[in-house]
Design a protein around this motif. Sequence first.
Motif: not given
Length: 317
Positions: A5-12, A21-32
């Motif tokens: 999946l080309e969009d399995f992990l994307v940078k925003d 999986g509805n998660f972030y890795i190394d998010a710079m702002c508060p997330v769920e």
Amino acid sequence: MNEILEDFLVKDDIGYYCRYGNFYIDAMCPVEKNIISHAHGDHATNGHQKMYATAVTFAFMKNRFPKMVENTVEVITFERPFTLRNVHITFFPAGHILGSAQVLMEYQGVKYLYTGDYKLQEDATCEPIILTRADVLITESTFANPAVSHPAVEKEILKLKDTASNIMLGCYTLGKAQRLTALINDLLPEKEVLVHHKMYAVHKLYNALGNKQLRYTLYNRKAMKDGRINKIYLVPPLTFNSYFKAKNVLKAFASGWERLQRQNDIELYISDHVDWADILQYIEYVKPQQIWTIHGDGRYLKRYFEGKLIVRDILSV
């Protein structure tokens, strides 16, 4: 193998997001939900509803964020899988600093490996990297350049041996300072390590949580000026920069970056990242079908693997 999946992990704008999986890795702002690869400030932030990291990473974070809310913390043990939605996740040591993790994610039969920051060089102060196979390698590319080759750390540390002055050694507070202390303890036992007050608590955590006991004392001006000229004073980057006119000391800064060696008395090329040869060795073991690059420039890898592997920057949204 199932479809990648080309969009399995994307940078925003916040970090690296996995919608499956509805998660972030190394998010710079508060997330769920946020997975934290390691405790450096450009990867580890506070305020998330739920955080997933190693116990050691959380210990370093609590030192920096004393008001961190306990029920937001989910301690993850290396090599023990957990699941977020339908994504199966396993942490493996990254060898970057104590507690640092690679994040292996498996979804619909495809394995995606996020390296975080990592190194292959030996380091007695942190867990050695564990290599694992993956279909997609999402790798940091800080020094992914054929012109970069990190020298042996033992050779670099010995540059500090025969000096006629005390040394002010600039380095990052977490990870690098402790690695340098251990190297000096082992290779230059005649040298006394003094640490800046901002490093002192981190050194104590390393002694409590790591496998390598460090020998050091808290800096004080009298100790630096009196007695034998055998002191190495470890200071954070901002302090180092503010002391550029310091007298009666030799100045060095431990880094893989050439620009940080300029105008110092001693060049000290010690990095906690992979160099070009290491990243190629790592890729050879992981054997990915695709490589997605983050934290740097992936152009040299793309050119090197042209016609053999798909290499691209991670998708940005």
